[in-house]
Design a protein around this motif. Structure first.
Motif, PDB file in Angstrom:
ATOM      1  N   LYS A 212     -53.177  -4.935  82.928  1.00  0.00           N
ATOM      2  CA  LYS A 212     -51.965  -4.196  82.436  1.00  0.00           C
ATOM      3  C   LYS A 212     -50.886  -4.986  82.187  1.00  0.00           C
ATOM      4  CE  LYS A 212     -49.087  -0.450  84.559  1.00  0.00           C
ATOM      5  NZ  LYS A 212     -48.729   0.373  85.646  1.00  0.00           N
ATOM      6  N   ILE A 213     -50.166  -4.675  81.035  1.00  0.00           N
ATOM      7  CA  ILE A 213     -49.058  -5.763  80.423  1.00  0.00           C
ATOM      8  C   ILE A 213     -47.649  -5.059  80.628  1.00  0.00           C
ATOM      9  CG2 ILE A 213     -48.361  -6.634  78.459  1.00  0.00           C
ATOM     10  CD1 ILE A 213     -51.048  -7.731  79.321  1.00  0.00           C
ATOM     11  N   ALA A 214     -46.950  -6.058  81.181  1.00  0.00           N
ATOM     12  CA  ALA A 214     -45.517  -5.685  81.424  1.00  0.00           C
ATOM     13  C   ALA A 214     -45.038  -5.337  80.181  1.00  0.00           C
ATOM     14  CB  ALA A 214     -44.794  -6.737  82.414  1.00  0.00           C
ATOM     15  N   LYS A 215     -43.691  -4.506  80.196  1.00  0.00           N
ATOM     16  CA  LYS A 215     -43.126  -4.084  79.165  1.00  0.00           C
ATOM     17  C   LYS A 215     -42.111  -5.499  78.591  1.00  0.00           C
ATOM     18  CE  LYS A 215     -40.906   0.064  76.849  1.00  0.00           C
ATOM     19  NZ  LYS A 215     -40.538   1.150  77.162  1.00  0.00           N
ATOM     20  N   GLU A 216     -42.199  -5.775  77.222  1.00  0.00           N
ATOM     21  CA  GLU A 216     -41.254  -6.890  76.805  1.00  0.00           C
ATOM     22  C   GLU A 216     -40.366  -6.255  76.140  1.00  0.00           C
ATOM     23  OE1 GLU A 216     -39.531  -9.942  76.213  1.00  0.00           O
ATOM     24  OE2 GLU A 216     -41.558 -10.424  77.064  1.00  0.00           O
ATOM     25  N   GLU A 217     -39.011  -6.562  76.652  1.00  0.00           N
ATOM     26  CA  GLU A 217     -37.808  -6.024  75.785  1.00  0.00           C
ATOM     27  C   GLU A 217     -37.505  -6.608  74.421  1.00  0.00           C
ATOM     28  OE1 GLU A 217     -36.150  -3.238  76.846  1.00  0.00           O
ATOM     29  OE2 GLU A 217     -37.338  -2.942  78.748  1.00  0.00           O
ATOM     30  N   THR A 218     -37.808  -7.975  74.397  1.00  0.00           N
ATOM     31  CA  THR A 218     -37.192  -8.643  73.177  1.00  0.00           C
ATOM     32  C   THR A 218     -37.948  -8.389  71.994  1.00  0.00           C
ATOM     33  OG1 THR A 218     -36.739 -10.375  74.600  1.00  0.00           O
ATOM     34  CG2 THR A 218     -36.565 -10.963  72.294  1.00  0.00           C
TER      35      THR A 218
ATOM     36  N   LEU B  10     -51.162 -18.531  70.830  1.00  0.00           N
ATOM     37  CA  LEU B  10     -51.589 -18.404  72.298  1.00  0.00           C
ATOM     38  C   LEU B  10     -51.772 -19.678  73.002  1.00  0.00           C
ATOM     39  CD1 LEU B  10     -54.321 -15.314  72.283  1.00  0.00           C
ATOM     40  CD2 LEU B  10     -52.017 -15.554  73.331  1.00  0.00           C
ATOM     41  N   GLN B  11     -52.355 -20.611  72.431  1.00  0.00           N
ATOM     42  CA  GLN B  11     -52.799 -21.822  72.914  1.00  0.00           C
ATOM     43  C   GLN B  11     -51.347 -22.984  73.324  1.00  0.00           C
ATOM     44  OE1 GLN B  11     -52.529 -24.923  71.071  1.00  0.00           O
ATOM     45  NE2 GLN B  11     -52.549 -25.930  72.964  1.00  0.00           N
ATOM     46  N   LYS B  12     -50.526 -22.829  72.179  1.00  0.00           N
ATOM     47  CA  LYS B  12     -49.240 -23.368  72.676  1.00  0.00           C
ATOM     48  C   LYS B  12     -48.375 -22.624  73.534  1.00  0.00           C
ATOM     49  CE  LYS B  12     -45.385 -25.536  69.983  1.00  0.00           C
ATOM     50  NZ  LYS B  12     -44.900 -25.864  68.671  1.00  0.00           N
ATOM     51  N   HIS B  13     -48.156 -21.175  73.279  1.00  0.00           N
ATOM     52  CA  HIS B  13     -47.052 -20.667  74.206  1.00  0.00           C
ATOM     53  C   HIS B  13     -47.786 -19.908  75.379  1.00  0.00           C
ATOM     54  CE1 HIS B  13     -43.902 -21.581  71.263  1.00  0.00           C
ATOM     55  NE2 HIS B  13     -44.781 -21.240  70.079  1.00  0.00           N
ATOM     56  N   GLY B  14     -48.932 -19.602  75.515  1.00  0.00           N
ATOM     57  CA  GLY B  14     -49.583 -18.908  76.750  1.00  0.00           C
ATOM     58  C   GLY B  14     -49.264 -17.445  76.893  1.00  0.00           C
ATOM     59  N   ARG B  15     -49.300 -17.304  78.092  1.00  0.00           N
ATOM     60  CA  ARG B  15     -48.757 -15.925  78.510  1.00  0.00           C
ATOM     61  C   ARG B  15     -47.565 -15.368  77.879  1.00  0.00           C
ATOM     62  NH1 ARG B  15     -51.544 -11.579  80.132  1.00  0.00           N
ATOM     63  NH2 ARG B  15     -50.469 -10.266  82.049  1.00  0.00           N
ATOM     64  N   LYS B  16     -46.527 -16.093  77.891  1.00  0.00           N
ATOM     65  CA  LYS B  16     -45.372 -15.549  77.285  1.00  0.00           C
ATOM     66  C   LYS B  16     -45.748 -15.050  75.752  1.00  0.00           C
ATOM     67  CE  LYS B  16     -40.392 -16.906  75.669  1.00  0.00           C
ATOM     68  NZ  LYS B  16     -39.625 -18.086  75.742  1.00  0.00           N
ATOM     69  N   PHE B  17     -46.448 -15.742  75.016  1.00  0.00           N
ATOM     70  CA  PHE B  17     -46.652 -15.051  73.455  1.00  0.00           C
ATOM     71  C   PHE B  17     -47.815 -13.981  73.781  1.00  0.00           C
ATOM     72  CE2 PHE B  17     -49.195 -15.462  69.510  1.00  0.00           C
ATOM     73  CZ  PHE B  17     -47.896 -15.114  68.700  1.00  0.00           C
ATOM     74  N   GLU B  18     -48.611 -13.928  74.800  1.00  0.00           N
ATOM     75  CA  GLU B  18     -49.579 -12.890  74.905  1.00  0.00           C
ATOM     76  C   GLU B  18     -48.740 -11.563  75.151  1.00  0.00           C
ATOM     77  OE1 GLU B  18     -53.519 -11.602  77.677  1.00  0.00           O
ATOM     78  OE2 GLU B  18     -52.605 -13.651  77.537  1.00  0.00           O
ATOM     79  N   LEU B  19     -47.912 -11.760  76.353  1.00  0.00           N
ATOM     80  CA  LEU B  19     -47.091 -10.470  76.652  1.00  0.00           C
ATOM     81  C   LEU B  19     -46.192  -9.969  75.239  1.00  0.00           C
ATOM     82  CD1 LEU B  19     -45.748 -11.427  79.986  1.00  0.00           C
ATOM     83  CD2 LEU B  19     -47.374  -9.705  79.357  1.00  0.00           C
ATOM     84  N   PHE B  20     -45.655 -10.837  74.500  1.00  0.00           N
ATOM     85  CA  PHE B  20     -45.023 -10.364  73.344  1.00  0.00           C
ATOM     86  C   PHE B  20     -45.886  -9.577  72.234  1.00  0.00           C
ATOM     87  CE2 PHE B  20     -43.363 -10.996  69.055  1.00  0.00           C
ATOM     88  CZ  PHE B  20     -42.174 -10.388  69.232  1.00  0.00           C
TER      89      PHE B  20
END
Length: 279
Positions: A111-117, A162-172
């Motif tokens: 389950k992915i949290a909603k990203e506002e940006t 994905l490798q560089k920014h990890g979970r932050k990029f995945e969520l986006f």
């Protein structure tokens, strides 16, 4: 200002719309301001110049050391020349279908949290430089071959980030396939201190100017012009009271075309000239 449907305006008549599309955007004007209906998610690899974009409740500005991944939707964007040269930006568009396929193959089905940006800022590095160079040769290839190459290059780019920014990029990335309707009040109130015109704010709300005005009066019990003017002048007063800036430094930022009109509006509201404000 007419609305530009992108990437449609860049696609030639003999080209079919595909899930991936690349376009080299260049200009020589000092400033270009556009209303954009972005029909696909898009990487904007800025190589020469500066870019500022407004989307619903947010604003972001980048220079040639940065690139952007933008969510599809209604945007206002401004492109500026950095020096006396051309503005150059490589645009890479991708469909929701292509993104969903990538996410299914390379990310977890949690389950992915909603990203506002609605944007992701990318700092350009040596990989990006070499990647963009490799893209430059694709347009010269036969169309079938070019489509296959773009597909490979899209996956390569996504895996790198994905490798560089990890979970932050995945969520986006997951947020790009979630349909989101920003609230009217959130958009309006985020633009109080900008210099956007009413029709530009209406555009960000996906409304015509007349519909926007009706909706605004129903919500705020006053006209949008008067409400925004009062809010912006109050912010002007607070800014001047800090003592760091003069009226001539800020009037453009608050939507006034000249210092004289700005001073008259300020005096009408507060009874004194803006130059009389001291910290």
């Amino acid at each position: 200002m007419p609305i530009e449907n992108i990437p449609e305006i860049y696609i030639k008549n003999d080209q079919k719309k595909s899930d991936l599309f690349m376009y080299d955007f260049k200009m020589t004007s000092d400033v270009v301001k556009s209303k954009v209906n972005l029909g696909m998610n898009m990487f904007s690899f800025l190589q020469v110049g500066k870019k500022q974009v407004h989307f619903a409740g947010t604003t972001v500005a980048v220079n040639k050391d940065q690139s952007l991944l933008l969510k599809k939707g209604n945007w206002l964007w401004t492109e500026l020349l950095d020096t006396e040269t051309i503005y150059y930006c490589k645009l890479f568009f991708f469909s929701a279908k292509k993104l969903k396929g990538f996410l299914e193959n390379h990310t977890k089905n949690s389950k992915i949290a909603k990203e506002e940006t609605p944007y992701f800022i990318i700092r350009n590095d040596s990989y990006i430089s070499s990647y963009l160079n490799s893209l430059s040769t694709i347009n010269e290839a036969p169309s079938v071959f070019a489509d296959n190459l773009l597909s490979v290059k899209f996956e390569e780019l996504m895996l790198y980030f994905l490798q560089k920014h990890g979970r932050k990029f995945e969520l986006f990335l997951h947020s790009l396939i979630i349909e989101e309707t920003s609230s009217f009040k959130k958009i309006v109130e985020s633009k109080i201190h900008s210099n956007l015109k009413l029709e530009e704010i209406a555009f960000l709300c996906n409304m015509s100017l007349s519909t926007f005005k009706r909706h605004f009066i129903k919500e705020y019990k006053t006209s949008p012009g008067k409400w925004l003017k009062d809010k912006r002048l109050q912010k002007v007063k607070e800014t001047l009271e800090l003592g760091n800036l003069k009226p001539s430094d800020i009037y453009l930022d608050f939507g006034y075309n000249n210092l004289s009109n700005f001073s008259i509006a300020f005096k009408n509201k507060f009874g004194i000239n803006p130059s009389e404000i001291t910290s």
